[in-house]
Design an enzyme around this catalytic site. Structure first.
Site, PDB file in Angstrom:
ATOM      1  N   HIS A  12       7.485  75.342 122.405  1.00 24.83           N
ATOM      2  CA  HIS A  12       6.455  74.481 124.313  1.00 24.83           C
ATOM      3  C   HIS A  12       7.774  73.958 125.525  1.00 24.83           C
ATOM      4  O   HIS A  12       7.715  73.760 126.258  1.00 24.83           O
ATOM      5  CB  HIS A  12       6.786  72.772 123.959  1.00 24.83           C
ATOM      6  CG  HIS A  12       5.595  72.921 122.655  1.00 24.83           C
ATOM      7  ND1 HIS A  12       4.241  73.171 122.698  1.00 24.83           N
ATOM      8  CD2 HIS A  12       5.922  72.333 121.111  1.00 24.83           C
ATOM      9  CE1 HIS A  12       3.505  72.707 121.959  1.00 24.83           C
ATOM     10  NE2 HIS A  12       4.050  72.562 120.715  1.00 24.83           N
ATOM     11  N   ASP A  38       2.796  78.811 114.723  1.00 19.92           N
ATOM     12  CA  ASP A  38       2.889  76.999 114.735  1.00 19.92           C
ATOM     13  C   ASP A  38       1.294  76.522 114.954  1.00 19.92           C
ATOM     14  O   ASP A  38       0.692  76.486 115.815  1.00 19.92           O
ATOM     15  CB  ASP A  38       3.282  76.200 115.750  1.00 19.92           C
ATOM     16  CG  ASP A  38       4.170  75.420 115.547  1.00 19.92           C
ATOM     17  OD1 ASP A  38       4.706  74.828 114.874  1.00 19.92           O
ATOM     18  OD2 ASP A  38       3.636  74.547 116.099  1.00 19.92           O
ATOM     19  N   HIS A  87       0.910  74.111 116.613  1.00 20.02           N
ATOM     20  CA  HIS A  87       0.415  73.847 118.702  1.00 20.02           C
ATOM     21  C   HIS A  87       0.565  75.102 119.010  1.00 20.02           C
ATOM     22  O   HIS A  87       1.166  75.594 118.955  1.00 20.02           O
ATOM     23  CB  HIS A  87       1.384  73.002 118.752  1.00 20.02           C
ATOM     24  CG  HIS A  87       1.238  71.785 117.920  1.00 20.02           C
ATOM     25  ND1 HIS A  87       2.231  71.441 117.025  1.00 20.02           N
ATOM     26  CD2 HIS A  87       0.868  70.483 117.712  1.00 20.02           C
ATOM     27  CE1 HIS A  87       1.677  70.312 116.297  1.00 20.02           C
ATOM     28  NE2 HIS A  87       1.037  69.273 116.866  1.00 20.02           N
ATOM     29  N   ASP A 123       3.471  73.419 110.056  1.00 18.47           N
ATOM     30  CA  ASP A 123       2.667  72.317 110.410  1.00 18.47           C
ATOM     31  C   ASP A 123       1.294  72.969 110.544  1.00 18.47           C
ATOM     32  O   ASP A 123       0.563  71.911 110.938  1.00 18.47           O
ATOM     33  CB  ASP A 123       3.326  70.996 112.206  1.00 18.47           C
ATOM     34  CG  ASP A 123       3.110  72.871 113.492  1.00 18.47           C
ATOM     35  OD1 ASP A 123       2.446  73.839 112.831  1.00 18.47           O
ATOM     36  OD2 ASP A 123       3.892  72.045 113.726  1.00 18.47           O
TER      37      ASP A 123
HETATM   38  C1  SP5 Z   1       7.633  72.656 117.777  1.00 13.01           C
HETATM   39  C2  SP5 Z   1       6.188  71.441 117.428  1.00 13.01           C
HETATM   40  O1  SP5 Z   1       5.213  71.430 116.261  1.00 13.01           O
HETATM   41  N1  SP5 Z   1       5.875  70.403 117.790  1.00 13.01           N
HETATM   42  C3  SP5 Z   1       4.580  69.614 118.453  1.00 13.01           C
HETATM   43  C4  SP5 Z   1       4.769  68.277 119.194  1.00 13.01           C
HETATM   44  C5  SP5 Z   1       3.153  67.305 119.343  1.00 13.01           C
HETATM   45  N2  SP5 Z   1       4.032  66.378 119.954  1.00 13.01           N
HETATM   46  C6  SP5 Z   1       2.577  65.787 120.082  1.00 13.01           C
HETATM   47  C7  SP5 Z   1       1.784  65.529 119.154  1.00 13.01           C
HETATM   48  C8  SP5 Z   1       0.846  63.992 118.501  1.00 13.01           C
HETATM   49  C9  SP5 Z   1       0.766  64.273 117.048  1.00 13.01           C
HETATM   50  N3  SP5 Z   1      -0.651  63.248 117.617  1.00 13.01           N
HETATM   51  C10 SP5 Z   1      -1.525  62.826 116.073  1.00 13.01           C
HETATM   52  C11 SP5 Z   1      -1.085  62.019 115.403  1.00 13.01           C
HETATM   53  C12 SP5 Z   1      -2.014  61.591 113.868  1.00 13.01           C
HETATM   54  N4  SP5 Z   1      -0.819  60.895 112.889  1.00 13.01           N
HETATM   55 ZN    ZN Z   2       3.509  72.471 116.031  1.00 15.69          ZN
END
Ligand code: SP5
Ligand code: ZN
Length: 329
Positions: free
Chosen positions: A146, A182, A184, A271
């Site tokens: 990111h 990943d 994301h 993830d």
């Molecule tokens: C490297 C990596 O995987 N970074 C991920 C960062 C994600 N940050 C925000 C996540 C928001 C998730 N919200 C949903 C929660 C459900 N329980």
């Molecule tokens: Zn991620």
């Protein structure tokens, strides 16, 4: 470490024990135990990242404490559409908003040392690959995908995979592909190489219409300038299982094979696991054997770089399964 999630500031999902559990599982499975990387110079980091941004990362916590603050540094205001981004504020609060894109990525006393050590792991792994080994793994934490040329977020400060890819190019590779598995979208990696034709970036991830990082990762982001056609985003819906994910993988693999890289860098996030606490795909532990074997079917000259994966109880087994599948595949 803190993050803002569902309107509350709580404990970050990126816990320190993530890395310990992976290291233990790797050793138990008979892989070489991870070693600490040498303290590399700052140069390979500055090829990828803006020098004023790197200075900010190095100094931010000191500046925060100098203002009498306690605990972790977090931003609270950001420039958006039409605001001034040509002037960097002098106060640490302004600078945090200028250089961060979320409230999930605090800066603490140990942030710079951790980010630098993580990048050093990626650099060391790239150099191992340069010495003729066919595969290497950088067990990075904090993760990197990111983080862009001059901004941080998503638990990432320095883009380990991008630094490693650039290192491979600077030590003789002509073309590098990065496959980001990943959950994301790796917005930082995409941004760093978006206008370049020597790095192909492919990412399979949750649709930004519903998932973080929300503002990048759509299928129509295909590259610019010399990099036109060298960026491939495959957004998938929540609930995606191995059947659907592996179809996307095959599409990405075909494009990477056509590009013909000298080396493949894999941004390895697990993830996508069904039990992950902050994601919504449905890969099972056994699917990571298939994932590793699928990568081996594409190429065996691979640099794996750790990204996300937050189901700590299964994290070691899932990562080990990728390498077992890769070794056997
Ligand atoms: C490297 C990596 O995987 N970074 C991920 C960062 C994600 N940050 C925000 C996540 C928001 C998730 N919200 C949903 C929660 C459900 N329980
Ligand atoms: Zn991620």
């Amino acid at each position: 470490m803190m993050e803002l999630n569902r309107g509350r500031l709580g404990e970050s999902f990126d816990r320190p024990n993530r890395i310990e559990t992976i290291a233990i599982a790797l050793a138990a499975a008979g892989f070489d135990p991870p070693t600490s990387p040498p303290d590399a110079s700052i140069e390979p980091i500055l090829v990828v990242h803006d020098s004023r941004y790197v200075q900010f990362l190095q100094r931010a916590y000191h500046d925060w404490i100098a203002l009498g603050r306690e605990g972790e540094a977090l931003p609270m205001a950001w420039p958006v559409r039409g605001m001034r981004i040509d002037v960097v504020p002098s106060s640490v609060d302004g600078r945090l908003g200028y250089y961060a894109f979320d409230v999930g990525t605090p800066i603490t006393a140990g942030t710079w040392a951790a980010a630098k050590g993580s990048a050093d792991s990626a650099i060391a792994a790239a150099d191992v690959l340069g010495h003729g080994n066919s595969a290497a793994f950088a067990l990075c934490r904090p993760p990197g995908h990111h983080a862009a040329r001059d901004y941080f977020g998503g638990y990432c400060y320095l883009n380990n995979a991008a630094i490693a890819a650039q290192r491979l190019l600077d030590s003789g590779a002509e073309r590098v592909a990065i496959l980001d598995v990943d959950y994301h979208h790796g917005n930082g990696t995409q941004e760093i190489f978006y206008s370049r034709g020597d790095v192909f970036y492919a990412s399979i991830h949750a649709d930004p219409a519903t998932d973080y990082p929300y503002f990048t990762g759509h299928a129509d982001e295909t590259g610019a300038d010399s990099g036109v056609g060298c960026n491939l985003n495959i957004p998938l819906p929540r609930g995606t299982d191995w059947d659907r994910w592996s179809t996307a993988f095959r599409a990405a693999a075909r494009r990477i094979a056509t590009f013909g890289p000298d080396v493949l860098v894999v941004s390895l996030g697990v993830d996508t696991f069904v039990g992950d606490p902050l994601a919504s795909f449905r890969l099972q532990s056994a699917d990571y054997l298939r994932l590793g074997a699928s990568i081996a079917g594409l190429t065996r000259r691979v640099l794996f770089v750790m990204e996300g994966g937050y189901a700590v109880d299964e994290l070691g087994a899932n990562v080990v399964n990728v390498f077992r599948g890769f070794a056997e595949g």
